[in-house]
Design a protein around this motif. Structure first.
Motif, PDB file in Angstrom:
ATOM      1  N   SER A   2       0.844  -1.187   0.000  1.00 55.31           N
ATOM      2  CA  SER A   2       0.000   0.000   0.000  1.00 55.31           C
ATOM      3  C   SER A   2       0.881   1.239   0.000  1.00 55.31           C
ATOM      4  N   THR A  90      -4.129   3.802   0.346  1.00 53.35           N
ATOM      5  CA  THR A  90      -4.586   3.022  -0.797  1.00 53.35           C
ATOM      6  C   THR A  90      -3.992   1.634  -0.700  1.00 53.35           C
ATOM      7  N   LYS A  92      -3.204  -1.901  -2.164  1.00 55.91           N
ATOM      8  CA  LYS A  92      -2.984  -2.466  -3.496  1.00 55.91           C
ATOM      9  C   LYS A  92      -2.937  -3.975  -3.366  1.00 55.91           C
ATOM     10  N   THR A 125     -11.435   1.553  -6.220  1.00 52.50           N
ATOM     11  CA  THR A 125     -11.024   2.364  -7.365  1.00 52.50           C
ATOM     12  C   THR A 125     -10.532   1.552  -8.556  1.00 52.50           C
ATOM     13  N   GLU A 138      -7.064  -1.818  -6.483  1.00 50.00           N
ATOM     14  CA  GLU A 138      -6.767  -0.769  -5.509  1.00 50.00           C
ATOM     15  C   GLU A 138      -8.038  -0.397  -4.755  1.00 50.00           C
ATOM     16  N   ASP A 140      -9.178   2.425  -1.828  1.00 44.99           N
ATOM     17  CA  ASP A 140      -8.862   3.568  -0.964  1.00 44.99           C
ATOM     18  C   ASP A 140      -9.600   3.376   0.353  1.00 44.99           C
TER      19      ASP A 140
END
Length: 150
Positions: A2, A90, A92, A125, A138, A140
């Motif tokens: 992240s 965020t 990932k 997202t 991803e 958020d």
């Protein structure tokens, strides 16, 4: 994996949401319900879908969760998300490792002199709709916060 955590001022978003006690496995059904209602009411989606978590402790099998779709206008909205100061990270990767990013964010909030002021929420997202490889996804994560006194 992240990105770095940062403090952001979020913009208030009108949303159409569905809040209920549900398991993570029920998200698909809940999103299906709200997408059908948004289409029936001729509302205009405006951005990535998300979820807000109201319980102090998250339980994958039964938590107070609101799934939502941001809307282009307040017309037809039944809730809003954002419009506050948040700690943001965020995440990932796949959803199975979200708990690691949540733990990192909660620890950062405590270590940097902040306290939470409301229910955390996520915006999806980049999802499997764009690319089926979870390494590209991803999410958020936002925690409403304020600086602690003293």
């Amino acid at each position: 994996m992240s990105e770095e955590i940062r403090i952001v001022e979020t913009t208030e978003m009108p949303v159409y949401g569905l809040r209920q006690h549900m398991a993570v496995k029920d998200f698909g059904t809940a999103f299906g319900t709200i997408f059908e209602q948004v289409a029936k009411d001729h509302l205009q989606p405006a951005g990535p879908t998300g979820a807000r978590y109201y319980d102090e402790e998250f339980d994958r099998e039964d938590s107070d969760i609101e799934v939502f779709i941001p809307l282009a206008s307040k017309e037809g909205a039944n809730a809003s998300v954002g419009g506050m100061t948040c700690a943001k990270l965020t995440h990932k990767g796949g959803y199975s490792t979200l708990d690691e990013s949540y733990a990192r964010l909660v620890k950062w909030i405590e270590e940097n002199g902040y306290q939470t002021t409301g229910a955390p929420y996520e915006l999806y997202t980049k999802t499997g709709y764009e690319n089926p490889n979870p390494a590209t996804w991803e999410t958020d994560i936002y925690f409403p916060v304020e600086k602690t006194q003293g």
